[in-house]
Design an enzyme around this catalytic site. Structure first.
Site, mmCIF file in Angstrom:
data_model
loop_
_atom_site.group_PDB
_atom_site.id
_atom_site.type_symbol
_atom_site.label_atom_id
_atom_site.label_comp_id
_atom_site.label_asym_id
_atom_site.label_seq_id
_atom_site.Cartn_x
_atom_site.Cartn_y
_atom_site.Cartn_z
ATOM 1 N N ASP A 67 31.511 46.431 40.381
ATOM 2 C CA ASP A 67 32.620 45.843 41.129
ATOM 3 C C ASP A 67 33.130 46.785 42.205
ATOM 4 O O ASP A 67 32.804 47.973 42.220
ATOM 5 C CB ASP A 67 33.754 45.426 40.174
ATOM 6 C CG ASP A 67 34.001 46.415 39.047
ATOM 7 O OD1 ASP A 67 33.597 47.583 39.194
ATOM 8 O OD2 ASP A 67 34.595 46.036 38.039
ATOM 9 N N ASN A 129 42.771 43.685 28.268
ATOM 10 C CA ASN A 129 42.861 42.221 28.122
ATOM 11 C C ASN A 129 41.491 41.597 27.864
ATOM 12 O O ASN A 129 41.333 40.388 27.953
ATOM 13 C CB ASN A 129 43.503 41.594 29.376
ATOM 14 C CG ASN A 129 42.680 41.809 30.634
ATOM 15 O OD1 ASN A 129 41.616 42.423 30.597
ATOM 16 N ND2 ASN A 129 43.169 41.297 31.758
ATOM 17 N N HIS A 131 38.735 42.098 29.641
ATOM 18 C CA HIS A 131 37.867 41.872 30.810
ATOM 19 C C HIS A 131 36.675 42.831 30.782
ATOM 20 O O HIS A 131 36.763 43.929 30.229
ATOM 21 C CB HIS A 131 38.646 41.955 32.131
ATOM 22 C CG HIS A 131 39.045 43.321 32.598
ATOM 23 N ND1 HIS A 131 40.238 43.581 33.219
ATOM 24 C CD2 HIS A 131 38.409 44.523 32.567
ATOM 25 C CE1 HIS A 131 40.323 44.847 33.544
ATOM 26 N NE2 HIS A 131 39.215 45.455 33.160
ATOM 27 N N GLU A 136 38.335 38.517 34.643
ATOM 28 C CA GLU A 136 39.589 38.441 33.899
ATOM 29 C C GLU A 136 39.565 37.242 32.947
ATOM 30 O O GLU A 136 38.741 36.331 33.114
ATOM 31 C CB GLU A 136 40.751 38.296 34.896
ATOM 32 C CG GLU A 136 40.861 39.435 35.906
ATOM 33 C CD GLU A 136 41.387 40.745 35.300
ATOM 34 O OE1 GLU A 136 41.372 40.914 34.061
ATOM 35 O OE2 GLU A 136 41.803 41.618 36.090
HETATM 36 C C1 F6R Z 1 35.133 49.262 36.182
HETATM 37 C C2 F6R Z 1 35.212 48.022 35.426
HETATM 38 C C3 F6R Z 1 36.344 47.726 34.491
HETATM 39 C C4 F6R Z 1 36.627 48.874 33.529
HETATM 40 C C5 F6R Z 1 37.769 48.509 32.591
HETATM 41 C C6 F6R Z 1 38.163 49.684 31.713
HETATM 42 O O1 F6R Z 1 34.001 49.276 37.022
HETATM 43 O O2 F6R Z 1 34.364 47.213 35.594
HETATM 44 O O3 F6R Z 1 36.041 46.566 33.759
HETATM 45 O O4 F6R Z 1 35.479 49.171 32.790
HETATM 46 O O5 F6R Z 1 38.887 48.112 33.347
HETATM 47 O O6 F6R Z 1 38.713 50.693 32.515
HETATM 48 P P1 F6R Z 1 38.956 52.153 31.943
HETATM 49 O O7 F6R Z 1 37.613 52.726 31.642
HETATM 50 O O8 F6R Z 1 39.634 52.896 33.073
HETATM 51 O O9 F6R Z 1 39.818 52.013 30.737
#
Ligand code: F6R
Length: 237
Positions: A67, A129, A131, A136
């Site tokens: 992303d 959440n 995701h 989301e």
């Molecule tokens: C990042 C991504 C997100 C993160 C998720 C967890 O490229 O795709 O889905 O993996 O938000 O974020 P952290 O690792 O910062 O807790």
């Protein structure tokens, strides 16, 4: 889903990095799907260390990031391109020409992935959440790479990297759940108590769009690496 529980995040980082290196050594033109955020930082540090010890070369590896924010300059310190250049690519022999992000190429991202033979291994984190990437709650399980609005909770979570919540972009481009499910193998890492609820829903809940990560139950080759905190709400723990 195969669940592996470790005593510490450092042990997960070493295990996952060693696994990635052995796969690249077996197939130098490996195609890897990469994540950003806090979760994979330790894995990337381990990969750099193994590279410095001449245990691996990334020169023929192709990478696809999950992303990218919409509206940040490519070289904005919080853009995911900047993050990957800074935390992995510039410290190893990755050929930057073989590193791809949604939005950077005019080609259709999913077709581009397919043209490289598909993703051999996708690394994932998980949001509080549920995701994965920026899919989301409520995102269709079939979605391919698309633009999405970020959930308020995700913007709040990610505001720790910005000066204020207002600076966090409201939109991102993300590989869809359908794109992620095409990966041949998936490793999802989650650590910390703040991930425990999402981890429980992902592994033990129904497959439901309210927990996007629950779709991984339908993938035949998924490994979930957890520390004891992230695993603490699972049955039998
Ligand atoms: C990042 C991504 C997100 C993160 C998720 C967890 O490229 O795709 O889905 O993996 O938000 O974020 P952290 O690792 O910062 O807790």
């Amino acid at each position: 889903m195969k669940v592996h529980v470790f005593k510490s995040k450092e042990m997960i980082d070493q295990e996952v990095a060693t696994l990635i290196v052995s796969k690249i050594n077996a197939k130098p033109n490996f195609v890897i799907g990469l994540a950003t955020g806090s979760t994979p930082l330790g894995i990337y540090q381990e990969l750099i260390s193994l590279y410095q010890q001449n245990k691996v070369s990334f020169k023929d590896v192709t990478s696809f990031n999950l992303d990218e924010y919409v509206g940040l300059e490519k070289m904005h310190p919080q853009s995911y391109r900047y993050y990957m250049n800074h935390h992995l690519f510039s410290k190893t022999d990755f050929n930057v020409e073989n590193t791809f992000f949604p939005g950077e190429t005019s080609e259709n991202y999913d077709l581009l992935i397919a043209s490289k033979g598909g993703i051999d291994l996708q690394i994932l984190g998980i949001g509080g959440n549920g995701h994965i990437a920026f899919n989301e709650p409520g995102t269709s399980f079939d979605a391919l790479t698309h633009e999405t609005l970020l959930a308020h909770q995700t913007r709040l979570d990610n505001s720790r990297f910005f000066n204020s919540l207002e600076e966090v972009p409201t939109k991102a481009l993300t590989m869809g759940l359908g794109s992620i499910m095409c990966a041949k193998e998936i490793i999802l890492v989650a650590t910390g108590l703040n991930k425990a609820e999402a981890v429980k829903s992902m592994i033990e809940g129904d497959i439901n769009v309210n927990c996007p990560a629950s779709i991984l139950q339908n993938h035949i080759n998924v490994h979930i690496y957890l520390d004891e905190d992230a695993a603490s709400l699972l049955e039998g723990n």
